[in-house]
Design an enzyme around this catalytic site. Structure first.
Site, short mmCIF file in Angstrom:
data_model
loop_
_atom_site.label_atom_id
_atom_site.label_comp_id
_atom_site.label_asym_id
_atom_site.label_seq_id
_atom_site.Cartn_x
_atom_site.Cartn_y
_atom_site.Cartn_z
N CYS A 147 -6.06 0.14 7.08
CA CYS A 147 -5.83 0.74 5.75
C CYS A 147 -6.99 1.67 5.37
O CYS A 147 -8.16 1.27 5.36
CB CYS A 147 -5.70 -0.37 4.72
N CYS B 237 0.85 -1.19 0.00
CA CYS B 237 0.00 0.00 0.00
C CYS B 237 0.88 1.25 0.00
O CYS B 237 2.00 1.24 0.51
CB CYS B 237 -0.91 0.00 1.23
N ASP C 18 0.43 3.76 1.74
CA ASP C 18 0.37 4.37 3.08
C ASP C 18 1.77 4.71 3.60
O ASP C 18 2.67 3.86 3.60
CB ASP C 18 -0.32 3.39 4.03
N HIS D 111 -2.17 -3.92 5.13
CA HIS D 111 -1.94 -3.51 6.53
C HIS D 111 -3.26 -3.20 7.21
O HIS D 111 -4.17 -2.65 6.58
CB HIS D 111 -0.99 -2.30 6.59
N ARG E 58 2.92 5.05 6.44
CA ARG E 58 3.38 4.38 7.66
C ARG E 58 3.95 2.99 7.40
O ARG E 58 4.57 2.39 8.27
CB ARG E 58 2.21 4.26 8.66
ZN ZN Z 1 -3.35 1.22 3.07
#
Ligand code: ZN
Length: 212
Positions: A101, A42, A44, A98, A46
């Site tokens: 998400c 992803c 993302d 994750h 993090r």
């Molecule tokens: Zn995500």
């Protein structure tokens, strides 16, 4: 100072540190890459693949998108997968979702707009396929995280059917697809399932949750 300038300064410090502790580091980098793994994850911020796996530069070949989705029509992803398998000769592909998400949240709520909404159609299909189980869960966090797991499973199966992967399986290449989930709460990667040339995609078992 512009805030983006901080990235340039940090990069200078990093490059100096690399050179100090490993004077041949950049000489080796120039020679080319031979990563062992393709990572599909992803976008993302993090979930930083290199950092959470302590991989050095050159360790991971990486593709990221919102929700770690696999579309056979995604030319970007297909080129990455084909290059990783055919040219870089990676033997292991990791597809990592994750918990928590926001792409999954948007699919559950049907709240995304514009291109993000269009992008998430694959994910809404996964939700529809498991809607009875997910909707019956007691709280929102459980629903999101269960869909995260089912999404990894579905995308891994999609990946196995793409021409670069199916071709490698048919050619007898040693190639394994790994479906993992990253847990934001403890920083741990949790393996969900593997697929290799011997896997029967139509007979994969129902997915057990790995969220503790
Ligand atoms: Zn995500």
């Amino acid at each position: 100072m512009k805030e983006s300038q901080q990235l340039i300064l940090s990069n200078m410090a990093w490059a100096a540190e690399q050179h100090h502790f490993d004077p041949d580091f950049f000489t080796r980098q120039i020679r080319g890459q031979r990563p062992e793994f393709l990572w599909i994850g992803c976008s993302d911020s993090r979930v930083a693949p290199d950092q959470i796996t302590q991989s050095p530069p050159g360790g991971l070949y990486i593709h990221r998108n919102i929700g770690n989705l696999v579309y056979g029509s995604d030319l970007n992803l297909m080129a990455v997968v084909q290059y990783a398998i055919d040219v870089l000769e990676v033997n292991d592909v990791i597809l990592c979702g994750h918990y928590g998400c926001s792409g999954i949240v948007a699919a559950l709520d049907d709240s995304a707009k514009g291109p993000t909404h269009d992008w998430l159609s694959n994910l809404r299909t996964v939700y529809d396929d498991h809607r009875a189980e997910i909707d019956a869960l007691p709280d929102r966090e459980s629903k999101v995280n269960r869909l995260v797991e089912y999404n990894v499973r579905a995308q891994l199966i999609h990946l196995a059917a793409t021409p670069p992967v199916a071709g490698a399986f048919a050619a007898g290449r040693r190639l394994t697809l790994h479906g993992w989930v990253y847990d934001l709460r403890d920083g741990l990667l949790k393996p969900l399932m593997d697929i290799n040339a011997a896997s029967d995609l139509r007979a994969l078992a129902k997915l057990e949750s790995v969220l503790l």
